[in-house]
Design a protein around this motif. Structure first.
Motif, short mmCIF file in Angstrom:
data_model
loop_
_atom_site.label_atom_id
_atom_site.label_comp_id
_atom_site.label_asym_id
_atom_site.label_seq_id
_atom_site.Cartn_x
_atom_site.Cartn_y
_atom_site.Cartn_z
N GLU A 117 0.79 -1.19 -0.07
CA GLU A 117 0.07 0.00 -0.01
C GLU A 117 0.95 1.19 0.05
O GLU A 117 0.60 2.30 -0.66
CB GLU A 117 -1.05 0.00 1.44
CG GLU A 117 -1.99 -1.05 1.00
CD GLU A 117 -2.89 -0.93 2.44
OE1 GLU A 117 -2.61 -0.45 3.41
OE2 GLU A 117 -3.92 -1.45 2.29
N TYR A 118 1.88 1.39 0.86
CA TYR A 118 2.72 2.43 0.68
C TYR A 118 3.59 2.72 -0.60
O TYR A 118 3.47 3.73 -0.96
CB TYR A 118 3.76 2.35 2.05
CG TYR A 118 4.86 3.20 1.92
CD1 TYR A 118 4.85 4.73 1.90
CD2 TYR A 118 6.34 2.75 1.44
CE1 TYR A 118 6.07 5.56 1.91
CE2 TYR A 118 7.50 3.58 1.44
CZ TYR A 118 7.46 4.82 1.75
OH TYR A 118 8.36 5.72 1.41
N LEU A 119 3.91 1.49 -1.15
CA LEU A 119 4.58 1.59 -2.46
C LEU A 119 3.79 2.05 -3.54
O LEU A 119 4.16 2.63 -4.50
CB LEU A 119 5.31 0.13 -2.71
CG LEU A 119 6.69 -0.13 -1.88
CD1 LEU A 119 7.14 -1.36 -2.44
CD2 LEU A 119 7.64 0.84 -1.96
N SER A 120 2.65 1.79 -3.42
CA SER A 120 1.63 2.24 -4.47
C SER A 120 1.65 3.77 -4.60
O SER A 120 1.31 4.53 -5.58
CB SER A 120 -0.05 1.90 -4.22
OG SER A 120 -0.20 2.46 -2.98
N PHE A 121 2.04 4.59 -3.51
CA PHE A 121 2.32 5.88 -3.47
C PHE A 121 3.72 6.32 -3.66
O PHE A 121 4.19 7.12 -4.40
CB PHE A 121 1.88 6.71 -1.99
CG PHE A 121 0.62 6.96 -2.01
CD1 PHE A 121 -0.53 6.81 -3.06
CD2 PHE A 121 -0.24 7.11 -0.67
CE1 PHE A 121 -1.74 6.82 -2.92
CE2 PHE A 121 -1.48 7.34 -0.51
CZ PHE A 121 -2.33 7.08 -1.50
N ARG A 122 4.56 5.41 -2.94
CA ARG A 122 6.16 5.74 -3.13
C ARG A 122 6.75 5.61 -4.50
O ARG A 122 7.43 6.13 -5.10
CB ARG A 122 6.69 5.02 -2.01
CG ARG A 122 8.28 4.83 -2.27
CD ARG A 122 8.99 6.25 -1.83
NE ARG A 122 10.34 6.01 -1.55
CZ ARG A 122 11.34 6.01 -2.54
NH1 ARG A 122 10.97 6.41 -3.64
NH2 ARG A 122 12.61 6.08 -2.12
N GLY A 123 6.34 4.40 -5.10
CA GLY A 123 6.84 4.21 -6.22
C GLY A 123 8.37 3.54 -6.28
O GLY A 123 8.76 3.39 -5.32
N ARG A 124 8.79 3.20 -7.33
CA ARG A 124 10.28 2.64 -7.43
C ARG A 124 11.26 3.57 -7.57
O ARG A 124 10.96 4.76 -7.92
CB ARG A 124 10.26 1.41 -8.47
CG ARG A 124 9.37 0.36 -8.52
CD ARG A 124 9.09 -0.28 -7.18
NE ARG A 124 10.56 -1.07 -6.67
CZ ARG A 124 10.61 -1.83 -5.85
NH1 ARG A 124 9.79 -1.96 -4.78
NH2 ARG A 124 11.85 -2.37 -5.53
N GLY A 125 12.46 3.20 -7.36
CA GLY A 125 13.56 4.31 -7.32
C GLY A 125 14.69 3.69 -6.49
O GLY A 125 14.98 2.54 -6.43
N PHE A 126 15.35 4.87 -6.12
CA PHE A 126 16.38 4.42 -5.34
C PHE A 126 16.58 5.37 -4.12
O PHE A 126 15.93 6.34 -3.92
CB PHE A 126 17.77 4.97 -6.05
CG PHE A 126 17.96 4.00 -7.27
CD1 PHE A 126 18.64 2.80 -6.95
CD2 PHE A 126 17.53 4.62 -8.48
CE1 PHE A 126 18.88 2.07 -8.29
CE2 PHE A 126 17.72 3.66 -9.71
CZ PHE A 126 18.44 2.49 -9.49
N GLY A 127 17.52 5.15 -3.08
CA GLY A 127 17.39 6.00 -1.82
C GLY A 127 16.62 5.37 -0.73
O GLY A 127 16.38 4.16 -0.66
N PRO A 128 16.59 6.15 0.27
CA PRO A 128 15.76 5.38 1.64
C PRO A 128 14.31 4.92 1.22
O PRO A 128 13.66 5.54 0.39
CB PRO A 128 15.77 6.57 2.54
CG PRO A 128 16.95 7.30 2.12
CD PRO A 128 17.19 7.27 0.88
#
Length: 388
Positions: free
Chosen positions: A302-313
Protein backbone atom coordinates in the motif's frame (compact mmCIF):
# COMPACT_ATOMS: atom_id res chain seq x y z
CA UNK A 1 96.75 -27.35 -3.80
CA UNK A 2 96.09 -30.17 -6.29
CA UNK A 3 99.28 -31.95 -5.28
CA UNK A 4 98.48 -31.59 -1.56
CA UNK A 5 95.01 -33.05 -2.11
CA UNK A 6 96.42 -35.91 -4.15
CA UNK A 7 98.88 -36.71 -1.34
CA UNK A 8 95.91 -37.28 0.94
CA UNK A 9 94.17 -39.45 -1.60
CA UNK A 10 91.56 -36.86 -2.54
CA UNK A 11 91.24 -36.56 -6.32
CA UNK A 12 90.44 -33.11 -7.72
CA UNK A 13 89.32 -32.11 -11.20
CA UNK A 14 91.78 -29.49 -12.34
CA UNK A 15 89.32 -27.97 -14.80
CA UNK A 16 86.90 -27.28 -11.97
CA UNK A 17 89.35 -25.57 -9.60
CA UNK A 18 89.78 -21.82 -9.37
CA UNK A 19 91.80 -19.48 -7.29
CA UNK A 20 93.05 -18.30 -5.05
CA UNK A 21 90.52 -15.41 -5.48
CA UNK A 22 88.32 -13.31 -3.18
CA UNK A 23 85.20 -13.74 -5.36
CA UNK A 24 83.93 -16.84 -7.19
CA UNK A 25 80.71 -18.46 -8.41
CA UNK A 26 79.31 -21.49 -6.65
CA UNK A 27 75.96 -23.17 -7.40
CA UNK A 28 74.86 -20.10 -9.32
CA UNK A 29 75.69 -17.71 -6.47
CA UNK A 30 78.54 -15.23 -6.25
CA UNK A 31 80.60 -15.56 -3.04
CA UNK A 32 82.55 -12.46 -2.01
CA UNK A 33 84.95 -13.02 0.92
CA UNK A 34 85.87 -9.32 1.14
CA UNK A 35 82.34 -7.92 1.32
CA UNK A 36 81.23 -11.09 3.13
CA UNK A 37 78.25 -11.43 0.79
CA UNK A 38 76.49 -14.17 -1.11
CA UNK A 39 74.49 -12.72 -4.00
CA UNK A 40 72.95 -13.43 -7.36
CA UNK A 41 74.88 -12.39 -10.44
CA UNK A 42 73.42 -9.33 -12.15
CA UNK A 43 72.24 -11.32 -15.18
CA UNK A 44 70.26 -13.77 -13.02
CA UNK A 45 68.81 -10.93 -10.94
CA UNK A 46 67.60 -9.23 -14.13
CA UNK A 47 66.09 -12.53 -15.31
CA UNK A 48 64.25 -12.86 -11.98
CA UNK A 49 62.90 -9.32 -12.19
CA UNK A 50 61.67 -10.01 -15.69
CA UNK A 51 59.94 -13.20 -14.54
CA UNK A 52 58.22 -11.36 -11.70
CA UNK A 53 57.06 -8.64 -14.07
CA UNK A 54 55.60 -11.22 -16.45
CA UNK A 55 53.81 -13.10 -13.66
CA UNK A 56 52.31 -9.87 -12.31
CA UNK A 57 50.48 -9.44 -15.61
CA UNK A 58 48.72 -12.80 -15.26
CA UNK A 59 45.18 -13.11 -13.85
CA UNK A 60 46.11 -16.14 -11.76
CA UNK A 61 49.23 -17.84 -10.47
CA UNK A 62 49.76 -21.34 -9.13
CA UNK A 63 51.14 -21.72 -5.61
CA UNK A 64 54.31 -23.51 -6.69
CA UNK A 65 55.03 -20.74 -9.22
CA UNK A 66 54.64 -18.07 -6.52
CA UNK A 67 56.86 -20.06 -4.15
CA UNK A 68 59.51 -20.31 -6.85
CA UNK A 69 59.50 -16.54 -7.30
CA UNK A 70 59.70 -15.92 -3.56
CA UNK A 71 62.62 -18.30 -3.11
CA UNK A 72 64.45 -16.65 -5.99
CA UNK A 73 63.84 -13.22 -4.51
CA UNK A 74 65.93 -13.91 -1.40
CA UNK A 75 69.05 -12.91 -3.25
CA UNK A 76 71.55 -11.68 -0.70
CA UNK A 77 72.91 -13.27 2.46
CA UNK A 78 74.62 -10.94 4.92
CA UNK A 79 77.86 -11.50 6.75
CA UNK A 80 76.04 -12.43 9.95
CA UNK A 81 74.09 -15.26 8.33
CA UNK A 82 70.79 -13.36 8.25
CA UNK A 83 68.82 -12.85 5.01
CA UNK A 84 67.80 -9.63 3.30
CA UNK A 85 64.92 -9.57 0.81
CA UNK A 86 65.45 -8.20 -2.65
CA UNK A 87 63.28 -5.20 -3.62
CA UNK A 88 60.90 -7.52 -5.53
CA UNK A 89 60.22 -9.63 -2.44
CA UNK A 90 59.87 -6.51 -0.30
CA UNK A 91 57.05 -5.35 -2.58
CA UNK A 92 55.26 -8.71 -2.42
CA UNK A 93 55.52 -8.84 1.37
CA UNK A 94 54.36 -5.23 1.71
CA UNK A 95 51.28 -5.85 -0.46
CA UNK A 96 50.42 -9.05 1.39
CA UNK A 97 50.87 -7.32 4.74
CA UNK A 98 48.56 -4.49 3.70
CA UNK A 99 45.91 -6.95 2.50
CA UNK A 100 46.10 -8.90 5.76
CA UNK A 101 45.77 -5.69 7.77
CA UNK A 102 42.69 -4.71 5.76
CA UNK A 103 41.10 -8.09 6.47
CA UNK A 104 41.77 -7.73 10.19
CA UNK A 105 40.31 -4.21 10.21
CA UNK A 106 37.19 -5.47 8.44
CA UNK A 107 36.58 -8.05 11.16
CA UNK A 108 34.98 -5.42 13.44
CA UNK A 109 33.22 -2.11 13.02
CA UNK A 110 35.15 1.10 13.65
CA UNK A 111 33.29 1.75 16.91
CA UNK A 112 34.40 -1.58 18.36
CA UNK A 113 38.01 -0.96 17.33
CA UNK A 114 37.86 2.42 19.07
CA UNK A 115 36.37 0.96 22.25
CA UNK A 116 38.99 -1.81 22.36
CA UNK A 117 41.82 0.68 21.84
CA UNK A 118 40.45 2.88 24.63
CA UNK A 119 40.26 -0.13 26.99
CA UNK A 120 43.88 -1.07 26.32
CA UNK A 121 45.01 2.52 26.86
CA UNK A 122 43.25 2.56 30.24
CA UNK A 123 44.99 -0.69 31.16
CA UNK A 124 48.42 0.64 30.22
CA UNK A 125 47.81 3.83 32.21
CA UNK A 126 46.76 1.71 35.20
CA UNK A 127 49.96 -0.34 35.02
CA UNK A 128 52.06 2.81 34.90
CA UNK A 129 50.12 4.27 37.81
CA UNK A 130 50.70 1.22 40.02
CA UNK A 131 54.11 0.32 38.64
CA UNK A 132 53.27 -3.38 38.52
CA UNK A 133 55.68 -5.89 37.00
CA UNK A 134 54.33 -8.40 34.48
CA UNK A 135 54.30 -11.21 37.03
CA UNK A 136 51.87 -9.13 39.12
CA UNK A 137 49.41 -8.44 36.32
CA UNK A 138 46.80 -10.89 37.66
CA UNK A 139 46.51 -8.82 40.82
CA UNK A 140 46.74 -5.59 38.83
CA UNK A 141 43.67 -6.58 36.82
CA UNK A 142 41.74 -7.45 39.98
CA UNK A 143 42.60 -4.05 41.41
CA UNK A 144 41.64 -2.43 38.11
CA UNK A 145 38.17 -4.01 38.29
CA UNK A 146 37.80 -2.79 41.87
CA UNK A 147 38.86 0.70 40.82
CA UNK A 148 36.27 0.74 38.02
CA UNK A 149 33.61 -0.31 40.53
CA UNK A 150 34.54 2.64 42.75
CA UNK A 151 34.24 4.96 39.77
CA UNK A 152 30.64 3.82 39.33
CA UNK A 153 31.03 2.09 35.98
CA UNK A 154 28.00 0.28 34.58
CA UNK A 155 28.06 -3.44 33.85
CA UNK A 156 27.87 -2.78 30.11
CA UNK A 157 30.86 -0.42 30.26
CA UNK A 158 32.91 -2.99 32.15
CA UNK A 159 31.78 -5.68 29.68
CA UNK A 160 33.16 -3.66 26.79
CA UNK A 161 36.38 -2.88 28.64
CA UNK A 162 37.00 -6.54 29.51
CA UNK A 163 36.29 -7.56 25.92
CA UNK A 164 38.81 -4.97 24.77
CA UNK A 165 41.45 -6.24 27.19
CA UNK A 166 40.85 -9.86 26.18
CA UNK A 167 41.31 -8.87 22.56
CA UNK A 168 44.44 -6.88 23.40
CA UNK A 169 46.07 -9.77 25.25
CA UNK A 170 45.35 -12.22 22.42
CA UNK A 171 46.45 -9.86 19.68
CA UNK A 172 49.81 -9.41 21.39
CA UNK A 173 50.26 -13.15 21.93
CA UNK A 174 49.95 -12.74 25.70
CA UNK A 175 48.08 -14.75 28.29
CA UNK A 176 44.44 -13.65 28.49
CA UNK A 177 44.20 -12.37 32.07
CA UNK A 178 40.43 -11.88 31.80
CA UNK A 179 40.14 -15.70 32.02
CA UNK A 180 42.05 -15.92 35.31
CA UNK A 181 39.85 -17.64 37.92
CA UNK A 182 39.74 -14.82 40.49
CA UNK A 183 39.20 -12.20 37.80
CA UNK A 184 36.24 -14.16 36.43
CA UNK A 185 34.78 -14.47 39.94
CA UNK A 186 35.10 -10.73 40.57
CA UNK A 187 33.47 -9.94 37.24
CA UNK A 188 30.64 -12.39 37.92
CA UNK A 189 30.06 -10.90 41.34
CA UNK A 190 29.81 -7.43 39.87
CA UNK A 191 27.24 -8.52 37.31
CA UNK A 192 25.11 -10.32 39.90
CA UNK A 193 25.16 -7.36 42.24
CA UNK A 194 24.34 -4.86 39.52
CA UNK A 195 21.65 -6.62 37.53
CA UNK A 196 19.12 -4.02 36.40
CA UNK A 197 15.63 -4.94 35.38
CA UNK A 198 14.89 -3.87 31.83
CA UNK A 199 11.56 -2.06 32.20
CA UNK A 200 11.13 -1.00 28.58
CA UNK A 201 7.59 -1.84 27.48
CA UNK A 202 6.78 -3.94 24.39
CA UNK A 203 4.58 -3.20 21.42
CA UNK A 204 2.32 -6.24 21.39
CA UNK A 205 0.50 -7.48 18.30
CA UNK A 206 -2.73 -6.04 19.66
CA UNK A 207 -1.14 -2.65 20.27
CA UNK A 208 0.25 -2.67 16.72
CA UNK A 209 -3.27 -3.16 15.38
CA UNK A 210 -4.58 -0.34 17.59
CA UNK A 211 -1.81 2.01 16.42
CA UNK A 212 -2.80 1.36 12.83
CA UNK A 213 -6.31 2.54 13.63
CA UNK A 214 -5.34 5.82 15.31
CA UNK A 215 -2.97 6.82 12.50
CA UNK A 216 -6.08 8.02 10.68
CA UNK A 217 -6.29 10.93 13.12
CA UNK A 218 -2.57 11.33 13.91
CA UNK A 219 -1.32 11.65 10.32
CA UNK A 220 -2.29 14.47 8.00
CA UNK A 221 -2.42 12.65 4.64
CA UNK A 222 -2.90 9.24 3.06
CA UNK A 223 0.80 9.17 2.20
CA UNK A 224 1.77 9.74 5.84
CA UNK A 225 -0.71 7.12 7.10
CA UNK A 226 0.62 4.50 4.71
CA UNK A 227 4.21 5.52 5.49
CA UNK A 228 3.85 4.93 9.23
CA UNK A 229 1.76 1.78 8.84
CA UNK A 230 4.58 0.30 6.78
CA UNK A 231 7.26 1.60 9.17
CA UNK A 232 5.55 0.20 12.29
CA UNK A 233 4.77 -3.14 10.64
CA UNK A 234 8.33 -3.65 9.36
CA UNK A 235 9.81 -2.65 12.71
CA UNK A 236 7.60 -5.18 14.53
CA UNK A 237 7.63 -8.22 12.23
CA UNK A 238 11.26 -7.72 11.26
CA UNK A 239 12.29 -7.25 14.92
CA UNK A 240 14.36 -4.33 13.67
CA UNK A 241 16.41 -1.87 15.60
CA UNK A 242 15.28 1.61 14.63
CA UNK A 243 18.70 2.51 13.26
CA UNK A 244 18.45 -0.42 10.85
CA UNK A 245 15.08 0.68 9.46
CA UNK A 246 15.06 4.49 9.19
CA UNK A 247 17.53 7.26 8.51
CA UNK A 248 19.39 9.09 11.29
CA UNK A 249 21.31 12.31 10.63
CA UNK A 250 21.68 11.44 6.94
CA UNK A 251 19.81 9.21 4.46
CA UNK A 252 20.15 5.57 5.36
CA UNK A 253 18.26 2.68 6.88
CA UNK A 254 16.61 0.23 4.48
CA UNK A 255 17.15 1.35 0.88
CA UNK A 256 14.49 0.97 -1.78
CA UNK A 257 16.90 -0.71 -4.19
CA UNK A 258 17.47 -3.43 -1.58
CA UNK A 259 13.76 -4.32 -1.36
CA UNK A 260 12.04 -7.05 -3.40
CA UNK A 261 8.26 -7.30 -2.99
CA UNK A 262 6.56 -10.51 -4.08
CA UNK A 263 2.95 -11.64 -3.88
CA UNK A 264 3.30 -13.43 -0.58
CA UNK A 265 6.55 -12.12 0.88
CA UNK A 266 8.95 -9.21 1.02
CA UNK A 267 12.73 -9.48 1.11
CA UNK A 268 15.16 -6.70 1.95
CA UNK A 269 18.82 -6.45 2.85
CA UNK A 270 20.20 -4.65 5.85
CA UNK A 271 23.49 -3.14 4.81
CA UNK A 272 24.34 -2.18 8.36
CA UNK A 273 23.37 -3.88 11.60
CA UNK A 274 24.69 -4.02 15.14
CA UNK A 275 25.08 -7.80 14.89
CA UNK A 276 26.41 -7.94 11.32
CA UNK A 277 29.97 -7.17 10.24
CA UNK A 278 30.48 -4.25 7.93
CA UNK A 279 30.13 -5.15 4.27
CA UNK A 280 28.46 -8.49 4.89
CA UNK A 281 24.82 -7.40 5.16
CA UNK A 282 21.81 -9.41 6.27
CA UNK A 283 18.77 -10.60 4.30
CA UNK A 284 15.37 -10.25 6.00
CA UNK A 285 12.32 -12.18 4.74
CA UNK A 286 8.80 -11.41 5.94
CA UNK A 287 5.75 -13.36 4.78
CA UNK A 288 2.17 -12.31 4.15
CA UNK A 289 -0.42 -12.92 6.90
CA UNK A 290 -3.87 -13.61 5.48
CA UNK A 291 -6.63 -11.40 6.85
CA UNK A 292 -4.20 -9.30 8.95
CA UNK A 293 -4.57 -5.51 8.74
CA UNK A 294 -0.95 -4.99 9.82
CA UNK A 295 0.52 -7.64 7.49
CA UNK A 296 3.98 -6.36 6.50
CA UNK A 297 3.53 -7.36 2.86
CA UNK A 298 0.13 -5.62 2.66
CA UNK A 299 1.32 -2.45 4.45
CA UNK A 300 4.43 -2.19 2.30
CA UNK A 301 2.49 -2.74 -0.93
CA UNK A 302 0.00 0.00 0.00
CA UNK A 303 2.83 2.40 0.81
CA UNK A 304 4.77 1.63 -2.39
CA UNK A 305 1.65 2.38 -4.44
CA UNK A 306 2.35 6.00 -3.43
CA UNK A 307 6.13 5.81 -3.07
CA UNK A 308 6.82 4.15 -6.42
CA UNK A 309 10.13 2.56 -7.34
CA UNK A 310 13.54 4.20 -7.46
CA UNK A 311 16.57 4.59 -5.21
CA UNK A 312 17.44 5.94 -1.79
CA UNK A 313 15.79 5.42 1.60
CA UNK A 314 12.71 3.20 1.47
CA UNK A 315 10.72 5.30 3.94
CA UNK A 316 10.25 8.89 2.79
CA UNK A 317 7.64 11.63 3.11
CA UNK A 318 5.61 13.00 0.24
CA UNK A 319 8.16 15.83 -0.16
CA UNK A 320 10.89 13.19 -0.69
CA UNK A 321 12.53 13.88 2.69
CA UNK A 322 13.58 10.72 4.49
CA UNK A 323 11.76 9.45 7.57
CA UNK A 324 13.99 10.13 10.57
CA UNK A 325 14.31 8.37 13.90
CA UNK A 326 12.89 11.43 15.65
CA UNK A 327 9.82 11.50 13.42
CA UNK A 328 9.21 7.77 13.85
CA UNK A 329 9.24 8.09 17.65
CA UNK A 330 7.20 11.29 17.59
CA UNK A 331 4.30 9.71 15.67
CA UNK A 332 4.62 6.53 17.76
CA UNK A 333 4.18 8.54 20.97
CA UNK A 334 1.29 10.56 19.53
CA UNK A 335 -0.43 7.29 18.68
CA UNK A 336 0.05 5.99 22.23
CA UNK A 337 -1.41 9.18 23.70
CA UNK A 338 -4.35 8.94 21.29
CA UNK A 339 -4.99 5.46 22.70
CA UNK A 340 -4.93 6.89 26.22
CA UNK A 341 -1.68 5.12 27.13
CA UNK A 342 1.28 6.37 29.13
CA UNK A 343 4.25 7.09 26.90
CA UNK A 344 6.80 6.40 29.64
CA UNK A 345 8.49 3.05 29.24
CA UNK A 346 8.10 2.82 25.46
CA UNK A 347 11.23 3.30 23.39
CA UNK A 348 12.77 2.62 20.00
CA UNK A 349 13.31 -1.00 21.12
CA UNK A 350 9.65 -1.57 21.97
CA UNK A 351 8.83 -3.07 18.56
CA UNK A 352 11.77 -5.50 18.77
CA UNK A 353 10.88 -6.40 22.36
CA UNK A 354 7.27 -6.95 21.30
CA UNK A 355 8.22 -9.34 18.49
CA UNK A 356 10.47 -11.38 20.80
CA UNK A 357 7.66 -11.61 23.35
CA UNK A 358 5.01 -12.57 20.78
CA UNK A 359 7.29 -15.23 19.26
CA UNK A 360 7.87 -16.74 22.70
CA UNK A 361 4.17 -16.74 23.53
CA UNK A 362 3.43 -18.54 20.26
CA UNK A 363 5.92 -21.27 21.16
CA UNK A 364 8.62 -20.60 18.58
CA UNK A 365 11.92 -22.23 19.42
CA UNK A 366 14.97 -20.35 20.65
CA UNK A 367 16.91 -20.83 17.41
CA UNK A 368 14.04 -19.46 15.31
CA UNK A 369 13.55 -16.47 17.62
CA UNK A 370 17.27 -15.66 17.41
CA UNK A 371 17.04 -15.86 13.63
CA UNK A 372 13.98 -13.58 13.50
CA UNK A 373 15.66 -10.89 15.56
CA UNK A 374 19.16 -11.63 14.18
CA UNK A 375 20.45 -12.10 17.71
CA UNK A 376 23.78 -13.91 18.02
CA UNK A 377 23.38 -14.67 21.72
CA UNK A 378 20.63 -15.47 24.19
CA UNK A 379 20.21 -11.77 24.94
CA UNK A 380 16.69 -11.86 23.53
CA UNK A 381 15.60 -13.49 26.83
CA UNK A 382 15.95 -10.06 28.44
CA UNK A 383 13.40 -8.78 25.90
CA UNK A 384 10.62 -11.15 26.89
CA UNK A 385 7.67 -9.60 28.75
CA UNK A 386 5.59 -12.69 29.38
CA UNK A 387 3.85 -11.19 32.39
CA UNK A 388 2.43 -8.22 30.48
Amino acid sequence: MVQDATAFGVPLAVDKTEGPVTELSFLGLTLDTVAMECKLPENKLEDLKGAVKRECQLKNLQLRELQSLLVGSFSEIGANGGSRRAPVAEGIVADASQAAEELINASMVAGTWGAYAAAWKQWEEWLVRLGGAEEDWDMMLLLFIGHCRELGWSVSKLNMCMAGLAFGFKRRGMRDLTKVFLVKLAFRGWRRGNSIQDDRRPVSFGLLVDLRGVLESVCSSNWERRLFRAAFSLAFFGALRLGELVSTAKPGGVLLEDVDLYEYRVEFRLRRSKTVRKGKGLMIRLFAIAGCAVCPVLCLREYLSFRGRGFGPLLIHENSMFLSRFQFLSVFRKGLKKLGMEVEGFSSHSFQIGEATEATIRGLGEDLIKKIGHWESRRFHSYMRLGL
